[in-house]
Enzyme design. Structure first.
Site, PDB file in Angstrom:
ATOM      1  N   ASP A  69     -16.490  -4.213  28.365  1.00  0.00           N
ATOM      2  CA  ASP A  69     -17.631  -5.954  28.057  1.00  0.00           C
ATOM      3  C   ASP A  69     -16.356  -6.008  27.670  1.00  0.00           C
ATOM      4  O   ASP A  69     -15.870  -6.240  26.125  1.00  0.00           O
ATOM      5  CB  ASP A  69     -18.518  -5.125  26.872  1.00  0.00           C
ATOM      6  CG  ASP A  69     -19.155  -6.819  26.237  1.00  0.00           C
ATOM      7  OD1 ASP A  69     -18.210  -7.552  27.118  1.00  0.00           O
ATOM      8  OD2 ASP A  69     -20.041  -6.048  26.285  1.00  0.00           O
ATOM      9  N   HIS A  70     -16.073  -6.978  28.165  1.00  0.00           N
ATOM     10  CA  HIS A  70     -14.828  -8.368  27.697  1.00  0.00           C
ATOM     11  C   HIS A  70     -15.246  -9.352  26.717  1.00  0.00           C
ATOM     12  O   HIS A  70     -14.596  -9.337  26.505  1.00  0.00           O
ATOM     13  CB  HIS A  70     -14.556  -9.038  29.231  1.00  0.00           C
ATOM     14  CG  HIS A  70     -13.239  -9.372  29.224  1.00  0.00           C
ATOM     15  ND1 HIS A  70     -11.580  -8.934  28.322  1.00  0.00           N
ATOM     16  CD2 HIS A  70     -12.615 -10.398  29.886  1.00  0.00           C
ATOM     17  CE1 HIS A  70     -10.813  -9.878  28.646  1.00  0.00           C
ATOM     18  NE2 HIS A  70     -11.634 -10.332  29.693  1.00  0.00           N
TER      19      HIS A  70
END
Ligand code: CAO
Length: 439
Positions: free
Chosen positions: A411-412
């Site tokens: 998850d950036h």
């Protein structure tokens, strides 16, 4: 010069002999073309009948409770001069070489279509491309004022549950619906995707050839829902690497021989689980969950690793707890037990909760790499593909090495690209030298 016009019920599809539940105009009212005159209601839905003309209402030909069908006269209007003035330039603009357009204008004067129920630019529509399905909206069970309210907010009434008599949708239902959508952040008020994506059309595939319809399993449906949510709500990055597992594979084979009599089988996955737990210790953001508010990150001090298991009913992800504290023997035995339970449908919901990070291993099947979807509320997942012997340059010559492809999706919002690369490099280095797993 003004003329008297009888406004009739247009073709309203399935609505035949429907009851009038509201009369929306009074004698003497000045109305515009497309203004609603009456509301009719069938067993399933209600809709407004619009006026085909602008003008002054001279006579109302119907009463509440009447049943009407296509062609019935609703009101008599004195057509306004304004309407004639508006129409005049239209007639002048019609190209001379197309006189056949004239009858069309005359037709519009005697018969109208139901008013379009979609209006543009509602206040909180999240995307200019999102649309309300006019058919669904038309069929919703709600009064004109509630419809107007819903249209102003861009709410697709077909998605709202009615709390009124016979499940009629009232204003409070629309307000509650909007509130719920805004607080949960899921979807959009018009029932389309928040991304403004058109809904998938329903297609009769039998028109192209023979087809068979099979029901999705409960697991398929649940997994599909969660994967879809995770795919559209989490900005994913997938970072690839290859771990040199040549010596680990030799060690694994040796261990398998040694433990054969005890019935323990070590697969590459148990080593990878250990390496992931070590990675989570070194890079704590990988062992976290984002609060739904987006305000805080919850860091976990336990090291539980989920493992995607392929079962005949679909994908499940049981969790092996405290991987950091368990020996390879314990992990291997537990992995076998839990994947067996998964295939025998014996997993409890608690067996699938509390993961720090998941691993999806397709190494036993094949493929060179893939992009796994993060198993929220976790923030990262490690995909493992099939190891392959490859020539690897050691600075002076090529050496045959068993290289295992690793695919780290994260998850950036929580993990930066640099940390993604650091994590996967660290996990690779542990697998390349299993002694480091002892550290
Ligand atoms: N490279 C080469 N061989 C591999 C390998 C790899 N990365 N991973 C496993 N193998 C080998 C194993 O060593 C074993 O070979 P041997 O019998 O000769 O020792 C064989 O492949 C079968 O392994 P396995 O897949 O049964 O066992 P595992 O511990 O690796 O995996 C489990 C267990 C439950 C993860 C697996 O059976 C499974 O269900 N995988 C599918 C997961 C899935 O569907 N993921 C997709 C989710 S979408 O993101």
């Amino acid at each position: 010069m003004s003329e008297m016009v009888e406004v009739k019920v247009p073709d309203i599809g399935d609505f035949d002999s429907v009851e009038i539940i509201e009369i929306l105009v009074s004698v003497g009212d000045q109305i515009a073309e497309e203004d609603s005159l009456i509301t009719v209601e069938s067993d399933k839905a209600s809709m407004e009948i619009p006026s085909s003309h602008a003008g002054t209402v001279k006579e109302i030909k119907v009463a509440i409770g009447d049943s009407i069908s296509e062609g019935a006269t609703v009101v008599v209007l004195e057509a306004s001069a304004a309407a004639a003035v508006v129409e005049e330039p239209k007639k002048q603009e019609a190209p001379e070489e197309q006189p056949q357009k004239q009858p069309e204008i005359a037709k519009v004067e005697t018969k109208s279509e139901p008013a379009p129920v979609v209006e543009t630019a509602p206040a909180i529509r999240p995307s200019p491309t999102a649309k309300i399905d006019p058919v669904n909206f038309k069929n919703a069970h709600a009064s004109p004022s509630v419809r107007k309210f819903a249209r102003e907010l861009g709410v697709d009434l077909s998605k709202v549950e009615g709390s009124g008599r016979s499940s009629r949708i009232v204003k409070d239902d629309v307000q509650a619906f909007v509130k719920r959508v805004l607080t949960t952040g899921g979807g959009s008020v018009n029932g389309g995707s928040a991304l403004g994506v058109e809904p998938m059309p329903e297609i009769d595939f039998s028109q192209f050839g023979e087809v068979e319809t099979i029901a999705l399993s409960k697991i398929n449906k649940l997994t599909g829902k969660f994967l879809h949510r995770n795919w559209v709500t989490i900005p994913h990055i997938t970072q690839f690497d290859e771990a040199d597992i040549t010596s680990l594979e030799t060690f694994r084979k040796q261990l398998n021989k040694e433990y054969e009599r005890e019935g323990v089988k070590f697969t590459m996955l148990s080593f990878i689980m250990k390496a992931v737990a070590a990675g989570l210790k070194k890079y704590p953001r990988f062992n976290s969950s984002l609060e739904p508010s987006g305000e805080n990150l919850i860091l976990k001090n336990y090291f539980n690793v989920g493992v995607a298991v392929d079962t005949p009913d679909g994908l499940v992800v049981p969790v092996i707890r405290d991987v950091d504290k368990k020996s390879l023997v314990e992990i291997s035995l537990e992995l076998r037990e839990i994947s067996g339970k998964a295939r025998d449908k014996k997993l409890k919901p608690s067996d699938m909760q509390g993961g720090s990070m998941s691993i999806s291993s397709l190494g036993g099947i094949g493929g060179t790499k893939f992009t796994p979807i993060v198993n929220a509320p976790e923030v990262a997942i490690l995909g493992v593909s099939r190891a392959e012997m490859k020539p690897v340059w050691n600075g002076s010559e090529f050496e045959p090495k068993l290289m295992c492809p690793l695919c780290l999706s994260y998850d950036h919002r929580v993990i930066d690209g640099a940390d993604g690369a650091r994590f996967i490099t660290y996990v690779s280095s542990l697998l390349a030298d299993a002694r480091r797993l002892l550290l």
